[in-house]
Design a protein around this motif. Structure first.
Motif, short mmCIF file in Angstrom:
data_model
loop_
_atom_site.label_atom_id
_atom_site.label_comp_id
_atom_site.label_asym_id
_atom_site.label_seq_id
_atom_site.Cartn_x
_atom_site.Cartn_y
_atom_site.Cartn_z
N ALA A 123 0.83 -1.21 0.00
CA ALA A 123 0.00 0.00 0.00
C ALA A 123 0.87 1.26 0.00
CB ALA A 123 -0.94 0.00 1.21
N ARG A 124 1.94 1.23 0.75
CA ARG A 124 2.86 2.38 0.79
C ARG A 124 3.55 2.58 -0.55
NH1 ARG A 124 8.01 2.85 4.76
NH2 ARG A 124 8.84 4.76 3.89
N ARG A 125 3.91 1.49 -1.20
CA ARG A 125 4.58 1.58 -2.50
C ARG A 125 3.63 2.18 -3.54
NH1 ARG A 125 5.81 -4.37 -1.93
NH2 ARG A 125 5.04 -4.53 -4.06
N ILE A 126 2.39 1.73 -3.55
CA ILE A 126 1.41 2.24 -4.52
C ILE A 126 1.14 3.72 -4.25
CG2 ILE A 126 -0.98 2.05 -5.29
CD1 ILE A 126 -0.65 -1.02 -4.90
N ALA A 127 1.00 4.09 -2.98
CA ALA A 127 0.77 5.49 -2.63
C ALA A 127 1.94 6.36 -3.07
CB ALA A 127 0.53 5.62 -1.13
N ALA A 128 3.16 5.88 -2.88
CA ALA A 128 4.34 6.64 -3.29
C ALA A 128 4.37 6.82 -4.82
CB ALA A 128 5.61 5.94 -2.82
N ALA A 129 3.99 5.79 -5.55
CA ALA A 129 3.95 5.88 -7.01
C ALA A 129 2.89 6.88 -7.45
CB ALA A 129 3.69 4.51 -7.63
N GLU A 130 1.74 6.86 -6.79
CA GLU A 130 0.67 7.82 -7.11
C GLU A 130 1.11 9.25 -6.79
OE1 GLU A 130 -2.44 6.01 -4.81
OE2 GLU A 130 -3.18 4.87 -6.55
N ASP A 131 1.85 9.43 -5.70
CA ASP A 131 2.37 10.75 -5.35
C ASP A 131 3.36 11.24 -6.41
OD1 ASP A 131 0.87 10.70 -3.04
OD2 ASP A 131 2.58 10.25 -1.71
N ALA A 132 4.22 10.35 -6.88
CA ALA A 132 5.18 10.72 -7.93
C ALA A 132 4.45 11.13 -9.20
CB ALA A 132 6.14 9.56 -8.21
N LEU A 133 3.41 10.39 -9.56
CA LEU A 133 2.64 10.72 -10.76
C LEU A 133 1.95 12.07 -10.59
CD1 LEU A 133 1.64 9.98 -13.54
CD2 LEU A 133 -0.24 8.72 -12.46
N ALA A 134 1.40 12.34 -9.43
CA ALA A 134 0.75 13.63 -9.19
C ALA A 134 1.76 14.77 -9.32
CB ALA A 134 0.11 13.65 -7.80
N GLU A 135 2.97 14.57 -8.82
CA GLU A 135 4.01 15.59 -8.94
C GLU A 135 4.41 15.79 -10.40
OE1 GLU A 135 8.29 16.80 -6.93
OE2 GLU A 135 7.11 15.18 -6.04
N LEU A 136 4.50 14.70 -11.15
CA LEU A 136 4.82 14.80 -12.57
C LEU A 136 3.72 15.53 -13.34
CD1 LEU A 136 6.29 11.24 -12.97
CD2 LEU A 136 7.52 13.36 -13.45
N ASP A 137 2.47 15.21 -13.03
CA ASP A 137 1.35 15.88 -13.69
C ASP A 137 1.34 17.37 -13.33
OD1 ASP A 137 0.54 13.59 -15.01
OD2 ASP A 137 -0.98 13.08 -13.51
N ALA A 138 1.70 17.71 -12.09
CA ALA A 138 1.79 19.10 -11.68
C ALA A 138 2.89 19.82 -12.45
CB ALA A 138 2.03 19.21 -10.18
#
Length: 112
Positions: free
Chosen positions: A87-102
């Motif tokens: 769950a932590r790994r998936i959340a970290a990947a989603e955070d990275a994607l959000a930062e990239l989209d930003a």
């Protein structure tokens, strides 16, 4: 038997290309998340090349940041993905994607 298990784990975690060992993408990540991160990875790599050709140091730096965020999101950099809860790994990947989209949103507003 323990040696076979260790060998199987190693092949799930690492990929060897031309004698060099590379960390594999986290297999727990959903396909659509991996696809989005790999898209950013490709765009970042392309941006590094284009920036180098035109001696645009800012573009190279921004593109390298994009590559780093994408690779970290994929689990190919940063903490070993197999040592963290899924769950932590998936959340970290989603955070990275959000930062990239930003980053994309910032790039678009700067170019207007």
């Amino acid at each position: 038997m323990a040696e076979e298990t260790r060998s199987a784990q190693e092949s799930e975690r690492w990929l060897v290309i031309k004698g060099r060992r590379w960390r594999r993408t986290d297999p727990a990540l959903p396909e659509e998340l991996v696809a989005a991160l790999k898209s950013h990875l490709g765009r970042g790599r392309s941006g590094v090349g284009a920036g180098k050709k035109t001696d645009d140091a800012e573009r190279v730096a921004a593109s390298r940041r994009r590559v780093g965020l994408a690779k970290t999101g994929l689990g190919e950099r940063g903490p070993y993905w197999w040592e963290l809860p899924e769950a932590r790994r998936i959340a970290a990947a989603e955070d990275a994607l959000a930062e990239l989209d930003a980053m994309d949103d910032t790039d678009e507003s700067a170019s207007q």
